[in-house]
Design an enzyme around this catalytic site. Sequence first.
Site, PDB file in Angstrom:
ATOM      1  N   ASP A   1       0.869  -1.163   0.000  1.00 52.42           N
ATOM      2  CA  ASP A   1       0.000   0.000   0.000  1.00 52.42           C
ATOM      3  C   ASP A   1       0.919   1.229   0.000  1.00 52.42           C
ATOM      4  O   ASP A   1       2.153   1.122   0.080  1.00 52.42           O
ATOM      5  CB  ASP A   1      -0.951  -0.038   1.209  1.00 52.42           C
ATOM      6  CG  ASP A   1      -2.200   0.794   0.972  1.00 52.42           C
ATOM      7  OD1 ASP A   1      -3.223   0.542   1.627  1.00 52.42           O
ATOM      8  OD2 ASP A   1      -2.148   1.700   0.097  1.00 52.42           O
ATOM      9  N   TYR A   2       0.303   2.373  -0.088  1.00 51.42           N
ATOM     10  CA  TYR A   2       1.015   3.636  -0.322  1.00 51.42           C
ATOM     11  C   TYR A   2       2.061   3.896   0.778  1.00 51.42           C
ATOM     12  O   TYR A   2       1.684   4.091   1.927  1.00 51.42           O
ATOM     13  CB  TYR A   2      -0.022   4.755  -0.315  1.00 51.42           C
ATOM     14  CG  TYR A   2       0.317   5.983  -1.112  1.00 51.42           C
ATOM     15  CD1 TYR A   2       1.269   6.882  -0.671  1.00 51.42           C
ATOM     16  CD2 TYR A   2      -0.334   6.268  -2.307  1.00 51.42           C
ATOM     17  CE1 TYR A   2       1.558   8.027  -1.385  1.00 51.42           C
ATOM     18  CE2 TYR A   2      -0.050   7.420  -3.031  1.00 51.42           C
ATOM     19  CZ  TYR A   2       0.888   8.298  -2.564  1.00 51.42           C
ATOM     20  OH  TYR A   2       1.169   9.432  -3.278  1.00 51.42           O
TER      21      TYR A   2
END
Length: 737
Positions: A286-287
């Site tokens: 994820d980011y």
Amino acid sequence: MNRTLTVLIAAILALAACSRAPETGNIPHSPKVDSLMKVMTLDEKIGQLVLFTSDWSVTGPSMRQGYLDDIRNGRCGNLLNAYTSDFTREVQRIAVEETRLGIPILFGYDVIHGFRTIFPINLGMSCNWDMAAIQESARIAAEEASAAGLHWTYSPMCDICVEPRWGRVSEGAGEDPYLGSLISAAMTKGYQGDDLAADNTIAACVKHFAAYGAPQAGRDYNTVDMSERWFREFYLPPYKSAVDAGAVSVMASFNELDGVPAHANAHLMQEILRDEWGFGGFVVSDYTGILEMIAHGYAKDLKDASRLSINAGLDMDMMSSGYMDYLKELVESGEVSMKTLDQAVRRVLDVKAALGLFDDPYRYCDTQREKERTLTAENKAFAREFSARSMVLLKNDGVLPLKKGVKTAVIGALASSKDDLLGSWRGAGEVESVPASILDAIKEVTPVIYAEGCKEIGDDRSGFDAALAAARSADQVVLVIGEDCQWSGEAASRSSINVPGVQTELLEKLAASGKKVAVVLMNGRPLDLSKESEIASAILEAWFPGTMGGYAVADVLFGDVNPSGKLSITFPRNLGQVPIYHYAKNTGRPYVHVGTKYESRYLDVENEPLYAFGHGLSYTSFDYSDIRLSADKFAGNGSITASVTITNTGAVDGTETVQLYIRDLVGSVTRPVKQLKGFEQVSLKPGESREVSFTITPEMLSFYRQDMSWGPESGDFHLFIGGASDDVQKAEFSYEI
Ligand code: GLC
């Protein structure tokens, strides 16, 4: 790229295309990829494991300057938050024509509940219980997104959640693993279709792996800790269901689980995902999720975090730049094996091959198709009906449906908001595409007097008098209240689940004036409606209903659509009851209303929720006959059938979701008082009856037994069938293994 090299690579690719490599998991292995990897440098391989964001959208805490140069220099092989066929064509041209090997870029985006045609938020659509419709919504989203140059969506979000404080409960399918599993499979199939290389399908991404929906205290990104047994039985199934449906990618979650951040959790990414499930695609972070392991206190620096992640099975780095900065030295030092690196690269390139990008990197960049396929009349018509059927009629004393042609007071700031209809993660959905607010739509069917009354946030009561005057002058009153659409979604947890601001005060004043008030709710989580449910004559849960949501609300309010939604998540009486869900355990001192002291209960509120899982009213009524069992016992791999007859006893057509729950009375571990094991939607005309039958199988009785083996146990069972988890008829049977 020089001509000789181009010819050489083309020859290698052509030669390799003849041989058929074995399938790897659920991703067809491309022989072209093997030949390409033979000529890639270490830097070029690492570039394929890097995912940066463009500056078209902000979906995380940092941005990347110079991402086009990263692509041009082969340092970045994947890009998120970039779309339109024009822009993706230009970026793809840089990758294909200005890099040595011309490996196409993979374009990803958050197509969460629609792309340009926005559907209800996912928690809303999960109340639809219609898998074909949910799959169609994903197919339409894929058709629009692929027409805009996109190859890959970060969806379905498969996080089970019983925590209404958590803002991202809005993005999921509610509390139930059985319903959630069906939905995650339906969305995956909708996105990927039968041919990932077709120009109207996109790659799915199973997220957030895993158990991100159980943050302590409902605070986003917070610690998750639960037993392996509870995790496997109640949180894991929807992820597996999406993988089994063919999803080609998985996204790691921000949370830790059992003390290990998911971004470096080999138990999740290797043992479960690959060894147990045979997943053959790639895992993306994820980011900045890799970088965040420093803050977790699990890695001492970004190099350490990168090493931990790739060695645990995390293939692609979204926005940490750790792989770009450190993988080369980690491989050269031997801390990361070349085998591990090549495996990650092959997984990514296999997906690019499956998408047809090596055959035609520009396949998805067609401006004409983008115009033709986006926001079509068909897509909007589907969205309107899908949205209406995702709404849940929580209460109705008969004030709904409203009469047309009758002066109607419409009150509330949310009534006139087009933007809030789209929800918190509308992605490429634009408010300019919303044809009508709820107010606009009601105006088209009846004379309206509008008063804002108050906003959904703040304590400004100055609009109350005008709202009361409007109500007094009208024959029927609609009050639209709820949350600002940005009060749910990522990084939007609340410590309260009350209706915000002074909206409930306004409702009280309107009701005190003697008017019956029909409340329309726009919200992204279960709210504490204890007070509102006492005051309002009707409550329609509309969620954030999407592009066509204004019309959909009017369709339901005025009876053009008979509501059929059923709650996919429990609405508590207050936050103090949370967590509260239908598959609760009985405990050793269940509250059986005998009034003794020593029982599992509260002093100040009853145990039952305000609105139970599976609850949802209709403008008609349904009668259930007694449950009939084909036998009261079965054994081994046998089965029995449970049947009921449903009759529409009202005056209008209606659709009922008939639900099947089962309870195992005694087990080698304690078992829930009921678990959803099946449902069937039946549409009936007034007076019409239909028999609904469920086959009861050993698989329905299976669970993680005390030794963690999966299977049934002999014993006695209760079986429940009805229109809600708290409105059922009971039968009994026994099973012998
Ligand atoms: C966000 C979200 C994730 C999303 C990703 C890309 O932080 O957690 O759901 O897909 O970043 O936007």
